[in-house]
Design a protein around this motif. Structure first.
Motif: not given
Lengths: 652, 213
Positions: B25-29, B37-39, B47-49
């Motif tokens: 999981n990669i999260m972008l805050g 936002l996360g993938m 897929k998007g979170v």
């Protein structure tokens, strides 16, 4: 005229007497301000308020959304007025919302918001509000915070005793303030008495999608119907309306409608009338009124004109309507959470009159009538009186309840809120307001379960409360903590338009249902363009339709040629964003309407009629990204005789 | 060896979690994205979170000239990875069963673990290469060009593991449920190896006594 003067002088003396005796009290209560009020209204940056307050905009025709306890304004929801901020009432999709039988009416006077209920508790699905001037009722979604439906009310004038709802949102009422000839006709005004009628409309609300429909109108005697509230709990199934001008005067009402010692509260057993109507009772009469519905998937409103309405004559339904004598031009008509007490605030009365629902039923059972008015039985004042609050202040208007057995009444003339106890009728506390308070609101006030932590008063006069801004000031609201025995003034905050009345609700009930975007995949607008491949420009005679998309940070197409002077250009624009709080704006130089503000996933249409040859820019008005300023395009306008073909491009 | 065989089977089967749960999981805050936002990276695609996260990440990335996030069919990895995982599960279960019936030595358990580790490292290496390409192979017409202090173009490569600040974004990259299940499964195969070894050493020690009897 002489009589008028006498009354005025008498009034002034009374006013003086009241204000002078109140002065001592108010200066004492002012010292309560030295407490931690600031702490109690402080919402740290990033924190959320605990309550939403929906404050009517009065003559702005809108509804504004505030947070409590901070008093911060979050949103202005256009309802009955055009709104250049987002193009409501200007865009092709929303113009239909403001259609009426009189044509397009882009303004109204919005008065009394009320939140939908289930089992007498606020359910936070919709909020209803009345348009006072051109009688209308609007339903606003509390997921999108947009106006979804407006129904016009025929046979009505000055839709004031409205829009209050029953405890399962079965009905929203629209009671007329002015009585008028029904059906309307050309007749001498002096023949008002006995010829004019007051229509009280019961509008059913579909439990699934909220759609409104006028189920029936009760054609009452020609009084003025001022305010109303539904019965609840034991009195569920009844509706109460205050009246004034039971004199049926038609001129100089400030004197001529203030002659009777007692006017009435009309008690209407709507369940009985509903049954009568369901069995075919009443008559359909020709009418002409608009019903406007906004569709959330087509993003478009449609307006249809309805041609008839069912009316009932109350005299023909025994047991359906009674009149409760109530002193001196009652204004507010407020029912306590248990449904037992009906408070009728006589504007010109020194005392507050409270009726008992139980006593009313008993008096009806014993047929203790004191004559009738146009066939409607009048009950005896003494038989229905629960008690009265003696000399609580001057000019009582409205009452709300905290759910703990206390009532709070506003006094317009003496500018104060008075807390008193239901049942014992003793005054517990009083606090000054600044100045001339109208309505007050306790969250859940019109329900079986008020949330009695806060109360706010909506004042008519602001004067020295804020920095002066010329002769006209925004009105002031004042927030009080009512969790203790004594009220405590916490905050002043300005409101927009006339903060006529408000409904408030704990934030948890609605905040998690709030919509963040419209899904593009669900957009069924006939003129949408959901990808750049769908964009195009089509000429149809002098009409040119531009199907355009917008996303950070460009329009597609952004160069359009082949438009001619005299064309009618339809910009159909779809916002492709699927991100919370990223609307884009669209502004076209020389457009004779407004801009558009288009929410993520939404389609909107603006008409532009170019009048001059040239190359004219359009741009995004909502600061959307680091390259917002670059979000722009050009339309080339050629002479009417030009043969230049239509062309459009992006990135070439 | 019975217990060790069962643990080996369970360990291998835990890899099946990768078909249901994301590996990574990669999260972008960012300040303007209080809900980051996360993938989620599955072995079968990204897929998007939240429903529209990928679209919104792509929308933001176009400013710095990044390619859009690849669809499953655009990367061979997403068709190969599921096959590799299924293969390893089947292999693991077979080894476990054979171990249970004492047909193979416990050393096969370690063999499976080592093979899985090699494949895993190769997978991580490939993933990292993709991240490098994604973060540094930028469109020369990008709107925003940021250079490092030495004048080289800034890379927007998300971290393989852990936290990194990329312009206004806080990027966090961590294994997700499927990944943790895989690690647990691999750990169990090591446990199976250790148990198998213990049992067989005991048997070895006991053998002379048996002979005496």
């Amino acid at each position: 005229m002489k009589k008028f003067l006498n009354i005025s002088i008498g009034f002034l003396i009374i006013a003086f007497a009241f204000t002078s005796c109140n002065n001592g009290e108010s200066s004492k209560s002012n010292s309560a301000l030295s407490t931690n009020a600031a702490e109690k209204v402080y919402i740290a940056p990033g924190e959320h308020d605990s309550h939403y307050a929906f404050i009517s905009g009065g003559y702005s025709g809108n509804l504004t959304v505030y947070g409590l306890p901070s008093g911060r304004m979050f949103k202005e929801i256009p309802v009955f007025s055009q709104f250049p901020t987002n193009g409501y009432g200007y865009s092709e999709e929303t113009k239909a919302m403001l259609e009426t039988s009189y044509g397009f009416i882009p303004w109204d006077d919005s008065h009394h918001p009320d939140i939908s209920q289930t089992n007498g508790k606020l359910d936070g699905r919709w909020i209803f509000i009345n348009g006072n001037n051109t009688p209308r009722i609007a339903r606003i979604s509390l997921t999108t915070f947009e106006t979804e439906e407006i129904i016009e009310v025929p046979n009505s004038a000055g839709n004031h005793s409205s829009s209050f709802i029953t405890e399962n949102t079965e009905y929203v009422v629209a009671g007329t303030r002015f009585s008028v000839p029904i059906p309307q006709k050309d007749m001498p005004i002096k023949d008002y008495k006995g010829n004019f009628k007051g229509a009280l409309s019961f509008i059913s609300v579909d439990p699934e999608h909220g759609h409104m429909d006028i189920k029936f109108q009760v054609l009452m005697p020609g009084f003025n119907y001022d305010l109303s509230h539904p019965g609840r709990g034991k009195s569920h199934g009844w509706f109460f309306f205050t009246t004034y001008n039971t004199e049926e005067a038609n001129t100089l009402l400030e004197v001529n409608a203030s002659q009777n010692d007692k006017d009435f509260i009309a008690a209407i057993n709507w369940k009985k009338i509903e049954e009568y109507v369901n069995n075919g009772g009443g008559t359909m009469m020709p009418a002409n009124y608009a019903h406007n519905v906004y569709n959330e998937t087509t993003h478009t409103a449609t307006s249809t004109i309805k041609k008839e309405v069912r009316v009932v004559n109350p005299a023909e339904i025994p047991g359906a309507v009674y009149l409760l004598p109530t002193p001196k031009s009652p204004h507010g008509c407020d029912v306590d959470p248990t449904g037992e007490y009906i408070v009728g605030n006589g504007k010109l009365s020194a005392n507050l009159t409270v009726h008992s629902f139980t006593k009313m039923l008993k008096a009806i059972e014993n047929k203790r009538f004191d004559g009738d008015a146009y066939g409607i039985p009048i009950l005896k004042f003494e038989d229905v009186l629960a008690g009265s609050v003696e000399q609580p202040g001057l000019g009582p208007l409205h009452t709300e309840f905290d759910g703990k057995g206390n009532a709070y009444t506003t006094f317009f003339i003496s500018s104060e809120v008075v807390k008193w106890k239901l049942g014992t009728w003793e005054v517990i506390d009083r606090k000054p307001t600044y100045y001339s308070v109208g309505h007050l609101t306790i969250p859940g006030g019109n329900s079986r379960e008020p949330f009695g932590k806060y109360m706010f008063a909506m004042n008519k006069i602001t004067k020295d409360r804020y920095l002066p801004v010329g002769p006209e000031m925004e009105h002031s609201a004042q927030l009080y903590d009512i969790s203790g025995d004594k009220m405590e003034l916490l905050l002043d905050f300005p409101t927009h338009g006339e903060p006529h009345y408000a409904a408030a609700i704990p934030a948890e009930i609605i905040k998690n249902n709030s919509k963040k975007i419209y899904k593009l995949s669900e957009n069924e607008h006939p003129n949408k363009a959901t990808s750049d491949a769908d964009t195009k420009v089509i000429r149809n005679g002098k009409d040119v339709h531009i199907y355009m998309t917008m996303i950070r940070s460009h329009f597609s197409p952004d160069n359009i040629e082949g438009i001619k002077v005299g064309d009618k250009v339809f910009f159909h624009i779809t916002n492709l964003e699927q991100d919370f709080d990223v609307p884009h704006g669209f502004a076209m130089i020389g457009a004779n309407n407004a801009e558009l503000l288009i929410s993520p996933g939404q389609t909107r249409t603006l008409i532009w009629e170019p009048k001059q040859v040239g190359v004219w820019p359009f741009y995004c008005t909502d600061f959307c990204s680091a390259l917002h300023q670059e979000m722009q395009g050009y339309v080339r306008v050629s002479p009417a005789t030009s043969t230049l073909p239509l062309s459009w491009s992006l990135g070439e | 060896m019975k217990k060790a065989g069962i643990i080996m089977i369970i360990g291998s089967l835990l890899l099946l979690g990768l078909f249901k749960f994301p590996l990574w999981n990669i999260m972008l805050g960012a300040p303007q994205y209080p809900d980051p936002l996360g993938m989620n990276i599955y072995i079968e695609g990204i897929k998007g979170v939240q429903e529209f996260d990928l679209q919104n990440i792509d929308g933001l990335n176009h400013y710095i000239g990044m390619k859009t996030i690849p669809k499953a069919e655009e990367m061979w990895e997403f068709s190969l990875f599921p096959k590799v995982i299924i293969g390893m599960v089947i292999l693991g279960v077979i080894i476990g069963l054979l171990g249970y019936f004492e047909k193979v030595s416990y050393k096969y358990f370690l063999g499976w673990f080592l093979l899985m580790s090699v494949l895993g490292v190769l997978g991580m290496y490939d993933f990292n290469n993709w991240l490098i390409d994604y973060g540094s192979n930028l469109d020369p017409h990008a709107i925003i060009k940021v250079t490092n202090s030495d004048g080289t173009p800034m890379s927007y490569k998300p971290p393989l593991l852990g936290f990194q600040k990329l312009l206004n974004f806080d990027v966090t990259s961590l294994p997700h449920t499927g990944g943790y299940l895989m690690f647990l499964g691999m750990l169990l195969t090591l446990v199976a190896f250790w148990l198998g070894r213990k049992v067989s050493l005991k048997q070895l020690n006991n053998t002379p006594n048996k002979a005496l009897n």
